[in-house]
Design a protein around this motif. Structure first.
Motif, PDB file in Angstrom:
ATOM      1  N   TYR A  12     -12.124  -2.798   4.513  1.00 50.86           N
ATOM      2  CA  TYR A  12     -10.695  -2.646   4.245  1.00 50.86           C
ATOM      3  C   TYR A  12     -10.141  -3.833   3.461  1.00 50.86           C
ATOM      4  CZ  TYR A  12     -11.604   0.853   7.749  1.00 50.86           C
ATOM      5  OH  TYR A  12     -12.149   1.918   8.431  1.00 50.86           O
ATOM      6  N   ASP A  64     -11.165  -3.197  -0.068  1.00 55.77           N
ATOM      7  CA  ASP A  64     -10.309  -2.156  -0.659  1.00 55.77           C
ATOM      8  C   ASP A  64      -8.971  -2.742  -1.072  1.00 55.77           C
ATOM      9  OD1 ASP A  64     -12.106  -0.081  -0.503  1.00 55.77           O
ATOM     10  OD2 ASP A  64     -11.368   0.680   1.412  1.00 55.77           O
ATOM     11  N   THR A 107     -12.563   6.272   2.908  1.00 54.44           N
ATOM     12  CA  THR A 107     -12.538   5.538   4.165  1.00 54.44           C
ATOM     13  C   THR A 107     -11.873   6.414   5.212  1.00 54.44           C
ATOM     14  OG1 THR A 107     -10.443   4.531   3.492  1.00 54.44           O
ATOM     15  CG2 THR A 107     -12.441   3.286   3.067  1.00 54.44           C
ATOM     16  N   LYS A 151      -6.980  -0.136   8.548  1.00 56.51           N
ATOM     17  CA  LYS A 151      -6.909   0.424   7.202  1.00 56.51           C
ATOM     18  C   LYS A 151      -5.875  -0.322   6.361  1.00 56.51           C
ATOM     19  CE  LYS A 151      -6.323   4.796   4.766  1.00 56.51           C
ATOM     20  NZ  LYS A 151      -5.991   6.229   4.900  1.00 56.51           N
TER      21      LYS A 151
END
Length: 198
Positions: free
Chosen positions: A59, A62, A17, A24
């Motif tokens: 994000y 993730d 990423t 993030k």
């Protein structure tokens, strides 16, 4: 006796990423599960809040994968299973994260001896890049069930996939770093040896 280490498997690398973005996922210690319980709770709560805020964005997904891994390390399998199931439900069946989450969820179910559920997740993946990993984990499920013949076949299938991937990469990139694939191959060969005569 089959140990937990014997049934561990290499995990496909996470997709990269952007290095800098306000959305993030928060960076944490390399091994947050090794921290004291209070620190673990702080990190888990931070990740959970990040997921709530970012939803099923790249994000948020993730962060959900990160939180599931943390929960596994801390032994909270129920929370990990819930998190991985959420990622599977929030992603397209052809996407990288969908298949990665299914692979991790299958390993988690195997470790809880929920073998039928694990096998259900390990049908042929949409992305051929996952074929060898899925076959390998399928082999570990069969091995945990003491089904050595099926385990051998699955490991052999995984080896074929790895060899094909290595050959294709070498033809396209003669100088490609194949260390990860080579280590994975050695791992599969070791598991195959374990079930040759059982």
């Amino acid at each position: 006796k089959i140990s937990q280490k014997d049934l561990s498997s290499p995990d496909p690398a996470e997709t990269k990423t952007p290095a800098s973005t306000k959305d993030k996922a928060p960076e944490k210690d390399k091994d947050p599960a090794a921290q004291p319980l209070t620190e673990y709770k702080r990190i888990a709560e931070s990740l959970q809040q990040f997921i709530v805020t970012n939803g099923s964005s790249v994000y948020g997904l993730d962060a959900a994968l990160m939180l599931a891994k943390l929960n596994v390390q801390k032994g909270d399998f129920k929370a990990a299973q819930s998190g991985l199931t959420w990622v599977v439900q929030q992603t397209d069946a052809r996407s990288y994260k969908h298949q990665l989450a299914k692979l991790r969820l299958a390993r988690l179910l195997r470790d809880q001896k929920l073998f039928d559920q694990a096998h259900h997740l390990l049908v042929a993946p949409q992305d051929a890049a996952f074929n060898a990993h899925y076959s390998f984990v399928r082999g570990t499920v069969f091995e945990a069930q003491q089904k050595c013949g099926e385990a051998r076949l699955a490991y052999q299938t995984a080896l074929q996939g790895i060899n094909q991937n290595i050959s294709e990469r070498r033809s396209k990139e003669p100088q490609a770093d194949l260390m990860g694939s080579t280590e994975f191959k050695q791992r599969v060969e070791q598991q195959l040896e374990n079930v040759v005569n059982c």
